[in-house]
Design a protein around this motif. Structure first.
Motif, mmCIF file in Angstrom:
data_model
loop_
_atom_site.group_PDB
_atom_site.id
_atom_site.type_symbol
_atom_site.label_atom_id
_atom_site.label_comp_id
_atom_site.label_asym_id
_atom_site.label_seq_id
_atom_site.Cartn_x
_atom_site.Cartn_y
_atom_site.Cartn_z
ATOM 1 N N HIS A 14 -7.410 -2.287 14.925
ATOM 2 C CA HIS A 14 -7.016 -3.351 14.008
ATOM 3 C C HIS A 14 -6.033 -2.804 12.977
ATOM 4 C CE1 HIS A 14 -9.999 -6.265 15.392
ATOM 5 N NE2 HIS A 14 -10.871 -5.272 15.432
ATOM 6 N N LYS A 15 -5.221 -3.672 12.472
ATOM 7 C CA LYS A 15 -4.348 -3.475 11.292
ATOM 8 C C LYS A 15 -2.992 -2.824 11.603
ATOM 9 C CE LYS A 15 -8.081 -3.675 8.040
ATOM 10 N NZ LYS A 15 -7.794 -5.058 7.629
ATOM 11 N N THR A 16 -2.023 -3.290 10.809
ATOM 12 C CA THR A 16 -0.700 -2.674 10.775
ATOM 13 C C THR A 16 -0.746 -1.629 9.665
ATOM 14 O OG1 THR A 16 0.022 -4.252 9.118
ATOM 15 C CG2 THR A 16 0.383 -4.863 11.442
ATOM 16 N N ARG A 17 0.358 -0.892 9.495
ATOM 17 C CA ARG A 17 0.372 0.109 8.421
ATOM 18 C C ARG A 17 0.214 -0.538 7.048
ATOM 19 N NH1 ARG A 17 5.722 3.229 9.498
ATOM 20 N NH2 ARG A 17 6.223 1.146 10.277
ATOM 21 N N ALA A 21 -2.869 0.218 4.583
ATOM 22 C CA ALA A 21 -2.635 0.765 3.240
ATOM 23 C C ALA A 21 -3.355 -0.087 2.197
ATOM 24 C CB ALA A 21 -1.138 0.811 2.952
ATOM 25 N N GLU A 22 -3.302 -1.395 2.381
ATOM 26 C CA GLU A 22 -3.952 -2.298 1.421
ATOM 27 C C GLU A 22 -5.462 -2.058 1.397
ATOM 28 O OE1 GLU A 22 -2.948 -6.425 2.163
ATOM 29 O OE2 GLU A 22 -4.627 -7.080 0.899
ATOM 30 N N LEU A 23 -6.062 -1.945 2.597
ATOM 31 C CA LEU A 23 -7.504 -1.698 2.672
ATOM 32 C C LEU A 23 -7.858 -0.328 2.087
ATOM 33 C CD1 LEU A 23 -10.395 -2.337 3.549
ATOM 34 C CD2 LEU A 23 -9.792 -1.625 5.883
ATOM 35 N N ALA A 24 -7.080 0.675 2.459
ATOM 36 C CA ALA A 24 -7.388 2.033 1.972
ATOM 37 C C ALA A 24 -7.321 2.080 0.445
ATOM 38 C CB ALA A 24 -6.426 3.044 2.601
ATOM 39 N N LYS A 25 -6.307 1.432 -0.125
ATOM 40 C CA LYS A 25 -6.179 1.433 -1.600
ATOM 41 C C LYS A 25 -7.369 0.718 -2.245
ATOM 42 C CE LYS A 25 -1.163 1.629 -1.748
ATOM 43 N NZ LYS A 25 0.039 0.794 -1.672
ATOM 44 N N ALA A 26 -7.784 -0.392 -1.646
ATOM 45 C CA ALA A 26 -8.932 -1.129 -2.198
ATOM 46 C C ALA A 26 -10.193 -0.262 -2.129
ATOM 47 C CB ALA A 26 -9.132 -2.432 -1.434
ATOM 48 N N LEU A 27 -10.370 0.452 -1.018
ATOM 49 C CA LEU A 27 -11.570 1.300 -0.890
ATOM 50 C C LEU A 27 -11.539 2.436 -1.911
ATOM 51 C CD1 LEU A 27 -11.960 1.586 3.008
ATOM 52 C CD2 LEU A 27 -13.136 0.020 1.438
ATOM 53 N N VAL A 28 -10.370 3.049 -2.063
ATOM 54 C CA VAL A 28 -10.270 4.158 -3.023
ATOM 55 C C VAL A 28 -10.649 3.661 -4.422
ATOM 56 C CG1 VAL A 28 -8.609 5.637 -4.244
ATOM 57 C CG2 VAL A 28 -8.620 5.558 -1.735
ATOM 58 N N SER A 29 -10.120 2.503 -4.798
ATOM 59 C CA SER A 29 -10.410 2.070 -6.168
ATOM 60 C C SER A 29 -11.854 1.569 -6.312
ATOM 61 C CB SER A 29 -9.353 1.062 -6.640
ATOM 62 O OG SER A 29 -9.816 -0.243 -6.481
ATOM 63 N N GLN A 30 -12.367 0.890 -5.296
ATOM 64 C CA GLN A 30 -13.719 0.311 -5.458
ATOM 65 C C GLN A 30 -14.853 1.287 -5.136
ATOM 66 O OE1 GLN A 30 -13.988 -3.752 -3.812
ATOM 67 N NE2 GLN A 30 -11.758 -3.809 -3.885
ATOM 68 N N SER A 43 -6.853 3.576 13.403
ATOM 69 C CA SER A 43 -6.153 3.930 14.650
ATOM 70 C C SER A 43 -5.217 5.116 14.402
ATOM 71 C CB SER A 43 -5.270 2.766 15.107
ATOM 72 O OG SER A 43 -6.039 1.636 15.394
ATOM 73 N N PHE A 44 -4.884 5.825 15.470
ATOM 74 C CA PHE A 44 -4.005 6.998 15.357
ATOM 75 C C PHE A 44 -2.713 6.681 14.598
ATOM 76 C CE2 PHE A 44 -6.076 8.248 19.564
ATOM 77 C CZ PHE A 44 -6.946 9.146 18.972
ATOM 78 N N THR A 45 -2.111 5.518 14.895
ATOM 79 C CA THR A 45 -0.801 5.198 14.296
ATOM 80 C C THR A 45 -0.891 4.944 12.794
ATOM 81 O OG1 THR A 45 -1.103 2.859 14.767
ATOM 82 C CG2 THR A 45 0.088 4.154 16.429
ATOM 83 N N LEU A 46 -2.100 4.744 12.291
ATOM 84 C CA LEU A 46 -2.281 4.422 10.870
ATOM 85 C C LEU A 46 -2.739 5.631 10.062
ATOM 86 C CD1 LEU A 46 -4.293 1.104 11.426
ATOM 87 C CD2 LEU A 46 -1.823 1.348 11.129
ATOM 88 N N ILE A 47 -3.048 6.716 10.760
ATOM 89 C CA ILE A 47 -3.706 7.836 10.082
ATOM 90 C C ILE A 47 -2.827 8.419 8.968
ATOM 91 C CG2 ILE A 47 -4.525 10.215 10.386
ATOM 92 C CD1 ILE A 47 -5.737 9.355 13.056
ATOM 93 N N GLU A 48 -1.553 8.586 9.254
ATOM 94 C CA GLU A 48 -0.687 9.209 8.246
ATOM 95 C C GLU A 48 -0.611 8.351 6.981
ATOM 96 O OE1 GLU A 48 3.089 10.427 9.824
ATOM 97 O OE2 GLU A 48 3.398 11.840 8.185
ATOM 98 N N THR A 49 -0.524 7.048 7.179
ATOM 99 C CA THR A 49 -0.468 6.109 6.052
ATOM 100 C C THR A 49 -1.755 6.200 5.217
ATOM 101 O OG1 THR A 49 0.854 4.603 7.373
ATOM 102 C CG2 THR A 49 -0.299 3.636 5.492
ATOM 103 N N VAL A 50 -2.893 6.164 5.913
ATOM 104 C CA VAL A 50 -4.186 6.178 5.213
ATOM 105 C C VAL A 50 -4.427 7.557 4.575
ATOM 106 C CG1 VAL A 50 -6.694 5.940 5.524
ATOM 107 C CG2 VAL A 50 -5.130 4.336 6.655
ATOM 108 N N ALA A 51 -3.962 8.604 5.260
ATOM 109 C CA ALA A 51 -4.148 9.970 4.741
ATOM 110 C C ALA A 51 -3.536 10.111 3.358
ATOM 111 C CB ALA A 51 -3.506 10.983 5.696
ATOM 112 N N ALA A 52 -2.352 9.559 3.176
ATOM 113 C CA ALA A 52 -1.648 9.698 1.897
ATOM 114 C C ALA A 52 -2.429 9.002 0.775
ATOM 115 C CB ALA A 52 -0.248 9.096 2.018
ATOM 116 N N ILE A 53 -3.197 7.979 1.138
ATOM 117 C CA ILE A 53 -3.927 7.198 0.118
ATOM 118 C C ILE A 53 -5.296 7.804 -0.195
ATOM 119 C CG2 ILE A 53 -4.929 4.900 -0.343
ATOM 120 C CD1 ILE A 53 -2.550 3.838 1.468
ATOM 121 N N VAL A 54 -5.995 8.319 0.828
ATOM 122 C CA VAL A 54 -7.359 8.831 0.571
ATOM 123 C C VAL A 54 -7.386 10.315 0.185
ATOM 124 C CG1 VAL A 54 -8.440 7.107 2.096
ATOM 125 C CG2 VAL A 54 -7.918 9.377 3.010
ATOM 126 N N LYS A 55 -6.249 10.976 0.321
ATOM 127 C CA LYS A 55 -6.201 12.413 -0.007
ATOM 128 C C LYS A 55 -6.714 12.671 -1.426
ATOM 129 C CE LYS A 55 -3.376 16.377 0.531
ATOM 130 N NZ LYS A 55 -2.216 17.075 0.403
#
Ligand code: PEP
Length: 250
Positions: A14-17, A21-30, A43-55
């Motif tokens: 599920h999800k585009t980049r 990113a929107e979900l990852a940012k919401a999780l980080v803040s909440q 998904s593999f294609t989203l990992i780099e995007t999510v990595a930058a947010i959860v790092k």
């Protein structure tokens, strides 16, 4: 024995980049004040995007699978080396969708488990019975086989990087949940199996997540059970509004 709770989100395919990113940012803040251990597995294609947010946050970065080899002619596969390069910390292996749609067997899953551990990852090994297996009274036998074969050759020293997720296949994405009592009984049984393999101390320490239609309104009852140490969440992990209340169950 008190074990930490570990709540993991499997975002499946599920999800585009931008959406990830929107979900990852919401999780980080909440979840920044969340008291448990957390994971997001896109998904593999989203990992780099999510990595930058959860790092650097309290949310671990996960992948949903890996190849059984480190590199070479394996069209369409993704290697542990590539996942490590992206900052992935945890790999979900043996998910029922991998077992039943893509026909992964215990030997292949075991190969992936050992490779991921060898490369320093934490592994979430999924086990669980089909509805017909449960109805035939085979739930324990299926979970025992998948646990024993999945962990074959895994050294005791690596067991602190292994989490088991009990996911009855009939409860995944169906809205049907195992009762907390039924789930706890299988978790206790899996813990006993780990005890037979590695001894009581390791059995007491290992985290066993429950997965299968975990929602904000059933999470607390499941987590209250002695042997349930967290959740692997699919559908409800796709929105912060449903994942955060599970992650912060009271
Ligand atoms: C899963 O896919 O691991 C899962 C448990 O899904 P759901 O929560 O949607 O049942």
């Amino acid at each position: 024995m008190s074990r930490p709770y570990y709540i993991a989100g499997n975002w499946k395919m599920h999800k585009t980049r931008a959406e990830a990113a929107e979900l990852a940012k919401a999780l980080v803040s909440q979840l920044k004040d969340g008291k448990h251990k957390y994971l997001a597995a896109p998904s593999f294609t989203l990992i780099e995007t999510v990595a930058a947010i959860v790092k650097g946050t309290n949310i671990r970065l996960g992948a949903q699978d890996c190849a059984p080899e480190t590199e070479g002619a394996h069209t369409g596969e993704v290697s542990v080396l590539q996942l490590k390069d992206l900052g992935v910390q945890t790999i979900i292996l043996g998910h029922s969708e991998r077992r039943h749609i893509y026909k992964e067997d215990d030997a292949l899953i075991n190969k992936k488990v050992k490779l991921a551990l060898q490369h320093g990852f934490e592994v979430i090994l999924c086990v669980g019975e089909l509805l017909e297996e449960r109805e035939a009274g085979k739930a324990e036998a299926v979970c025992e086989t998948q646990t024993v074969k999945g962990l074959e050759g895994v050294a005791a020293k690596d067991l602190d990087r292994v989490v088991i997720a009990y996911e009855p296949v009939w409860a995944i994405g169906t809205g049907k949940t195992a009762t907390p009592e039924d789930a706890d009984a299988i978790h206790a049984f899996i813990r006993k199996v780990v005890g037979k393999l590695y001894g009581q101390e390791e059995a007491d320490k290992i985290l066993i997540q429950y997965g299968g239609s975990v929602k904000p309104d059933n999470a607390a009852q499941l987590m209250a059970k002695e042997n349930i140490d967290g959740a692997l969440v699919g559908g409800a992990a796709l929105k912060a509004d449903s994942f955060v209340p599970i992650a912060k169950f009271a």
